[in-house]
Design a protein around this motif. Structure first.
Motif, short mmCIF file in Angstrom:
data_model
loop_
_atom_site.label_atom_id
_atom_site.label_comp_id
_atom_site.label_asym_id
_atom_site.label_seq_id
_atom_site.Cartn_x
_atom_site.Cartn_y
_atom_site.Cartn_z
N ARG A 173 6.82 65.34 -20.21
CA ARG A 173 7.70 66.20 -19.66
C ARG A 173 8.07 67.79 -20.27
NH1 ARG A 173 12.78 63.89 -20.82
NH2 ARG A 173 13.92 65.51 -19.57
N PHE A 174 7.38 67.78 -21.59
CA PHE A 174 7.58 69.17 -22.08
C PHE A 174 6.16 69.92 -22.23
CE2 PHE A 174 10.66 66.22 -23.88
CZ PHE A 174 11.70 66.77 -23.93
N PRO A 224 9.65 74.10 -18.82
CA PRO A 224 10.75 73.64 -18.18
C PRO A 224 10.57 73.04 -16.89
CG PRO A 224 11.26 75.88 -19.45
CD PRO A 224 9.76 75.57 -19.36
N THR A 240 9.22 70.34 -15.88
CA THR A 240 8.23 69.48 -15.88
C THR A 240 8.47 67.97 -15.45
OG1 THR A 240 6.65 70.73 -17.38
CG2 THR A 240 5.96 68.71 -16.89
N ARG A 285 4.28 70.41 -12.71
CA ARG A 285 5.39 71.29 -12.72
C ARG A 285 5.59 72.25 -11.38
NH1 ARG A 285 7.13 76.53 -13.69
NH2 ARG A 285 8.77 76.86 -15.21
N LEU A 307 5.82 67.30 -29.28
CA LEU A 307 6.39 67.68 -27.99
C LEU A 307 7.58 66.71 -27.98
CD1 LEU A 307 3.16 67.29 -25.83
CD2 LEU A 307 4.58 69.25 -26.02
N LEU A 308 7.82 65.73 -28.85
CA LEU A 308 9.17 64.96 -28.91
C LEU A 308 9.92 65.08 -30.03
CD1 LEU A 308 7.62 61.80 -26.68
CD2 LEU A 308 9.39 63.21 -25.95
N GLU A 363 15.65 61.92 -26.97
CA GLU A 363 15.15 62.81 -25.83
C GLU A 363 14.87 62.01 -24.56
OE1 GLU A 363 14.98 66.06 -25.68
OE2 GLU A 363 15.39 66.42 -27.64
N ASP A 364 14.52 60.73 -24.29
CA ASP A 364 14.10 60.13 -23.27
C ASP A 364 14.51 58.69 -23.40
OD1 ASP A 364 12.54 58.82 -21.25
OD2 ASP A 364 11.64 60.65 -20.95
#
Length: 284
Positions: free
Chosen positions: A119-120, A124, A126, A178, A256-257, A262-263
Motif C-alpha cells: 500500500r506504500f 499515496p 496505492t 496506483r 514500508l510498514l 497501520e493495517d
C-alpha cells in the motif's frame, strides 16, 4: 544512508541469531552474555562484532520499524514480539522454529505483510489486495472469476486470453496498483509473488507479465516483485534477483510498514508472532 546496505550471508546469519536470542530472552544481552551463548554456535568475538554492526546498519535502514537497540550489546524494544520485523525473522529460512512451522499459515502471514506493505510501494493512494488463494479480501475461489474480480477492483477491462480454471493464482500472491485522479488507464501495477523457499533465486521469473497482460487489459506492462522473509545477502544472491524483479526482502517490507496498527490485516500476523515466540521461549 550514505551507502547501500549490503550485508554478507555471514553478517545476516549472526545478526539474525542475536535478534532471535534477544526476543527469546526478553532482556538486554551484553557483549559477555552474547559471547558465552555464541560459543555453542562457534561464534567468536569478531563474529558477534559483525552481527552487532549489522544490526546497527539495519536500524538505520529500517528506522522506527526496527525492533532492537544496539549499544554494547543488544536489546529488544517494547512490543518487539508483535512487530512485522519479528514475524518475518521467525518465518525466515534460518529461523529456529523453521522445521516446526505450519508453512501454509506462515505463507498466508507473509502475504498479509506484503499486501499491507504494498500500500506504500507506489506512493499515496496505492491500493493492494491479497490475490493468492485462500484470501480474506473477497477473492472468488475459481481463477477465471478471480481475475474478473481483480479487474473490477482495478477498474480495467478484462483481457481476452484464456484463464485456465485449474490455475490458482497465476504465480501472483499480491497485486498493487496506483490509479491517478483523472481515472484514466495507464497506471503502474505491481504483481508480487511471496515465497518461504530457502532457495528463491529461481522464483524471480515465475510471474509471466505477458500472460497477465492477456488476462488483464493493461496499457502499461506491469512490474513484478518477489517478497521473502529473509534479508537478501549482497553479491550473487542479490544480483540474481534484482536484475529480474523488484526485491521485497525483510529490510524493505519492514521499512514500508512502520507499525502493526497501520493495517488491520497485520493484527493476526502480530498474534502469530507472539505465539511463535512463546513456543521458542518454552524451548530455551
Amino acid at each position: 544512508m550514505s551507502e547501500p546496505y549490503a550485508p554478507s550471508k555471514r553478517a545476516n546469519r549472526v545478526a539474525d541469531w542475536i535478534e532471535t536470542r534477544c526476543l527469546a530472552s526478553g532482556r538486554a544481552l551484553g557483549a559477555d552474555a552474547l559471547f558465552e551463548a555464541g560459543k555453542v554456535h562457534g561464534y567468536k568475538s569478531a563474529d558477534l562484532d559483525l552481527g552487532l554492526r549489522t544490526m546497527a546498519r539495519r536500524s538505520v535502514a529500517v528506522g522506527e520499524a526496527y525492533p532492537f537497540r544496539v549499544a554494547a550489546g543488544a536489546a529488544a524494544r517494547e512490543h518487539a514480539s508483535r512487530s512485522v520485523w519479528s514475524a518475518l525473522l521467525l518465518m525466515g529460512s534460518e529461523g529456529p522454529l523453521r522445521r516446526s512451522l505450519d508453512v501454509a499459515v506462515a505463507a498466508a502471514h507473509l502475504e498479509r505483510i506484503t499486501a499491507a506493505a504494498s500500500r506504500f510501494l507506489l506512493g499515496p493512494d496505492t491500493q493492494s489486495v491479497r490475490f493468492g488463494w485462500p484470501s480474506e479480501d473477497g477473492r472468488p475461489v475459481e481463477f477465471p472469476d478471480a481475475v474478473r474480480w481483480l479487474a473490477g477492483l482495478m477498474k480495467v477491462p478484462i483481457g481476452t486470453s484464456y484463464r485456465p480454471p485449474v490455475n490458482k493464482d497465476g504465480g501472483v500472491d499480491v497485486v498493487a496498483w496506483r490509479p491517478f485522479p483523472d481515472g484514466r488507464s495507464g497506471f503502474p501495477v505491481v504483481l508480487v509473488q511471496c515465497t518461504l523457499e530457502r532457495n528463491y533465486a529461481h522464483k524471480a521469473a515465475d510471474v509471466d507479465r505477458r500472460v497477465w497482460s492477456g488476462w488483464l487489459r493493461l496499457d502499461v506492462d506491469p512490474t513484478t516483485a518477489l517478497a521473502v522473509p529473509d534479508v537478501v545477502a549482497a553479491g550473487e544472491d542479490w544480483n540474481a534477483l534484482a536484475t529480474r524483479t523488484v526485491v521485497l526482502d525483510r529490510i524493505r517490507l519492514a521499512s514500508l510498514l512502520p507499525a502493526v496498527n497501520e493495517d488491520d490485516r497485520l493484527v493476526p500476523v502480530a498474534d502469530w508472532a507472539e505465539d511463535q515466540l512463546e513456543q521458542l521461549r518454552s524451548q530455551t
